[in-house]
Design a protein around this motif. Structure first.
Motif, mmCIF file in Angstrom:
data_model
loop_
_atom_site.group_PDB
_atom_site.id
_atom_site.type_symbol
_atom_site.label_atom_id
_atom_site.label_comp_id
_atom_site.label_asym_id
_atom_site.label_seq_id
_atom_site.Cartn_x
_atom_site.Cartn_y
_atom_site.Cartn_z
ATOM 1 N N MET A 1 49.151 71.713 5.808
ATOM 2 C CA MET A 1 48.652 71.445 4.473
ATOM 3 C C MET A 1 47.225 71.435 4.543
ATOM 4 N N MET A 2 46.512 71.103 5.576
ATOM 5 C CA MET A 2 44.933 71.469 5.661
ATOM 6 C C MET A 2 44.683 73.075 5.376
ATOM 7 N N ARG A 3 45.446 73.954 6.026
ATOM 8 C CA ARG A 3 45.216 75.230 5.743
ATOM 9 C C ARG A 3 45.386 75.363 4.118
ATOM 10 N N GLU A 4 46.335 74.992 3.801
ATOM 11 C CA GLU A 4 46.645 75.460 2.269
ATOM 12 C C GLU A 4 45.394 74.903 1.256
ATOM 13 N N GLU A 5 45.075 73.709 1.717
ATOM 14 C CA GLU A 5 43.680 73.117 0.874
ATOM 15 C C GLU A 5 42.536 73.846 1.062
ATOM 16 N N VAL A 6 42.172 73.980 2.591
ATOM 17 C CA VAL A 6 40.828 74.562 2.840
ATOM 18 C C VAL A 6 40.523 76.259 2.727
ATOM 19 N N VAL A 7 41.626 76.790 2.955
ATOM 20 C CA VAL A 7 41.687 78.224 2.929
ATOM 21 C C VAL A 7 42.196 78.827 1.553
ATOM 22 N N HIS A 8 43.140 78.326 0.997
ATOM 23 C CA HIS A 8 43.697 78.693 -0.377
ATOM 24 C C HIS A 8 43.127 78.108 -1.435
ATOM 25 N N ARG A 9 43.266 76.846 -1.449
ATOM 26 C CA ARG A 9 42.677 76.281 -2.868
ATOM 27 C C ARG A 9 41.291 75.797 -2.912
ATOM 28 N N ARG B 1 38.868 77.083 -0.370
ATOM 29 C CA ARG B 1 38.221 78.363 0.318
ATOM 30 C C ARG B 1 36.907 77.966 0.972
ATOM 31 N N TRP B 2 37.080 76.835 1.513
ATOM 32 C CA TRP B 2 35.972 76.309 2.473
ATOM 33 C C TRP B 2 35.754 77.531 3.609
ATOM 34 N N VAL B 3 37.022 77.981 4.281
ATOM 35 C CA VAL B 3 36.904 78.814 5.452
ATOM 36 C C VAL B 3 37.697 79.977 5.126
ATOM 37 N N THR B 4 37.527 80.752 6.066
ATOM 38 C CA THR B 4 38.655 82.174 5.901
ATOM 39 C C THR B 4 39.929 81.677 6.878
ATOM 40 N N ASP B 5 41.028 82.399 6.875
ATOM 41 C CA ASP B 5 41.893 82.203 7.869
ATOM 42 C C ASP B 5 41.634 82.303 9.184
ATOM 43 N N GLN B 6 40.520 83.423 9.407
ATOM 44 C CA GLN B 6 40.463 83.738 10.683
ATOM 45 C C GLN B 6 39.678 82.524 11.381
ATOM 46 N N ARG B 7 38.716 82.063 10.522
ATOM 47 C CA ARG B 7 38.111 80.847 11.111
ATOM 48 C C ARG B 7 38.811 79.601 11.266
ATOM 49 N N MET C 1 49.521 82.333 8.604
ATOM 50 C CA MET C 1 48.560 82.603 9.821
ATOM 51 C C MET C 1 48.970 83.679 11.007
ATOM 52 N N VAL C 2 50.477 83.950 11.062
ATOM 53 C CA VAL C 2 50.873 84.874 11.586
ATOM 54 C C VAL C 2 50.572 86.223 11.151
ATOM 55 N N ARG C 3 50.463 86.520 9.729
ATOM 56 C CA ARG C 3 49.781 87.748 9.312
ATOM 57 C C ARG C 3 48.365 88.139 9.763
ATOM 58 N N THR C 4 47.444 86.833 9.875
ATOM 59 C CA THR C 4 46.190 86.865 10.218
ATOM 60 C C THR C 4 45.834 87.236 11.914
ATOM 61 N N ALA C 5 46.731 86.513 12.604
ATOM 62 C CA ALA C 5 46.669 86.721 14.231
ATOM 63 C C ALA C 5 47.348 87.606 14.799
ATOM 64 N N LEU C 6 48.427 88.068 14.366
ATOM 65 C CA LEU C 6 49.382 89.190 15.148
ATOM 66 C C LEU C 6 49.196 90.385 14.439
ATOM 67 N N ARG C 7 47.941 91.002 14.653
ATOM 68 C CA ARG C 7 47.710 92.179 14.010
ATOM 69 C C ARG C 7 48.047 93.704 14.906
ATOM 70 N N SER C 8 48.693 93.338 15.982
ATOM 71 C CA SER C 8 48.811 94.255 17.175
ATOM 72 C C SER C 8 50.169 94.100 17.894
ATOM 73 N N PRO C 9 50.669 95.251 18.327
ATOM 74 C CA PRO C 9 51.774 94.921 19.020
ATOM 75 C C PRO C 9 51.835 94.131 20.108
ATOM 76 N N LEU C 10 50.867 94.251 20.705
ATOM 77 C CA LEU C 10 50.246 93.335 22.227
ATOM 78 C C LEU C 10 50.297 91.911 21.552
ATOM 79 N N ALA C 11 49.527 91.486 20.397
ATOM 80 C CA ALA C 11 49.617 90.271 20.006
ATOM 81 C C ALA C 11 51.093 89.640 19.371
#
Length: 386
Positions: A34-42, A44-50, A136-146
């Motif tokens: 819920m926090m991610r929905e509010e502060v990242v998308h609605r 925009r206090w922080v980026t997904d990576q932050r 969050m998976v789209r942001t964090a898992l960007r490589s086969p190793l991840a």
């Protein structure tokens, strides 16, 4: 930040986290979603990576993860006053709700029943967490190793490997693999916090109950808030060792009732402390217990928050933080699968979860409204069955 801007930011922080404290059913994974929905998308206090970096830092320190995320985000938005306001706003509504249940428990000798309410709320929570995990998976898992690392952590979690070992181990080993250095001298093993807590809880302490003391309530909960990693089951082990076995102030039944109230009320699960404090010392006990268990979170976040940006500057620490982030997502996925097994119990709850997920993906409906709709659906189902 100018005075008027600071006041506006503080008001925004207070309003957001107070609302999440009232509507945040489902435990830390749901709160973080819920926090991610509010502060990242609605907002925009922080980026997904932050946001992910803050989540990684939160998982590395003891205490309630979702409360510590609220404190981090309040600090980012409004500085030191925001740190205090965010945490207090998230904790206070839940603590008041739990205190009301504790009063009813003392007055009438039973915990309120919330079976049908949770029947409708739990499927919605599953949808909210799945939606957040996907982003969050789209942001964090960007490589086969991840991707492989995340799957490995999830598998090890299901096999029962200690959560803290997974977090710290994943961070260290991921940094080693990504930096291409495979020959590392083994360091000292991490303390098996969960195992230690469980062993302590299994120890029987003989003797009469210790003399009651309000100050001792505060110090016991301060200790728990300072060292506790892990789930509500680990909290149960710590509290049983102190209040049932060592001090003799509670029975096992009272402790389980306190844990159940913390689980089915919104906001931080650690408000179980509020219930126990009221049970033992009425309103002064509730206040001291709540203050004791949450105070370390404010201190830990204030101490580690400045490290977030610094960790990204070094290739080694940046890779280690990525590994912790991946592990945190793997653990979150494991918890979600466990919750889904108990939440999606029939066709109605499965349909409710799918409809909620579709509403989140297609229309970006505010999760608070979905939680209220789920609660209404659960209560309506009770009337239909009756």
């Amino acid at each position: 930040m100018k005075g008027s801007s600071r006041r506006a930011a503080l008001a925004e922080v207070a309003a957001l986290f107070a609302r999440l404290g009232v509507t945040g059913f489902g435990g830390p994974a749901a709160h973080i979603a819920m926090m991610r929905e509010e502060v990242v998308h609605r907002r925009r206090w922080v980026t997904d990576q932050r946001f992910l970096d803050l989540l990684g830092l939160t998982n590395l320190i003891p205490g309630p993860n979702s409360t510590e995320m609220a404190i981090h985000l309040g600090y980012l938005r409004a500085g030191w006053p925001g740190l205090i306001v965010a945490g207090a706003s998230f904790i206070l509504p839940a603590a008041l709700i739990v205190s009301a249940f504790a009063w009813a428990y003392v007055a009438y000798g039973a915990t309120p029943q919330a079976t049908w309410l949770l029947y409708g709320v739990k499927p919605v929570i599953i949808a909210v967490v799945v939606h957040a995990l996907a982003g969050m998976v789209r942001t964090a898992l960007r490589s086969p190793l991840a991707m492989a690392w995340g799957a490995l952590v999830l598998g090890l979690y299901w096999l029962g490997v200690n959560e803290i070992l997974l977090l710290f181990g994943a961070g260290l080993l991921f940094a080693v693999l990504r930096q291409g250095m495979f020959r590392v001298r083994p360091g000292p093993s991490l303390p098996a916090v969960v195992g230690t807590a469980a062993a302590a809880a299994a120890t029987t302490v003989a003797g009469n109950a210790a003399p009651f003391s309000l100050s001792l309530i505060f110090w016991v909960f301060l200790k728990v808030g300072s060292v506790l990693y892990g789930s509500g089951y680990v909290l149960l082990a710590f509290l049983r060792n102190d209040f049932v076995q060592r001090l003799g102030w509670l029975t096992d039944r009272q402790l389980l009732d306190a844990i159940s109230v913390g689980q089915f009320t919104p906001g931080p699960v650690f408000t179980t402390a509020t219930f126990i404090g009221y049970l033992l010392g009425r309103w002064p006990g509730a206040v001291l217990a709540t203050l004791g268990i949450f105070l370390p979170s404010f201190i830990f976040v204030a101490a580690v928050h400045p490290l977030g940006a610094r960790l990204r500057r070094s290739p080694w620490t940046s890779a280690a933080l990525d590994g912790v982030n991946i592990a945190a997502l793997g653990l979150m996925a494991g918890v979600t699968l466990q919750l889904a097994r108990s939440a999606l119990v029939d066709g109605f709850t499965s349909a409710l979860a799918l409809v909620s997920l579709a509403a989140l993906v297609r229309y970006r409906v505010n999760s608070a409204w979905l939680v209220l709709a789920g609660a209404s659906a659960g209560l309506a189902a009770e009337l239909l069955v009756a």
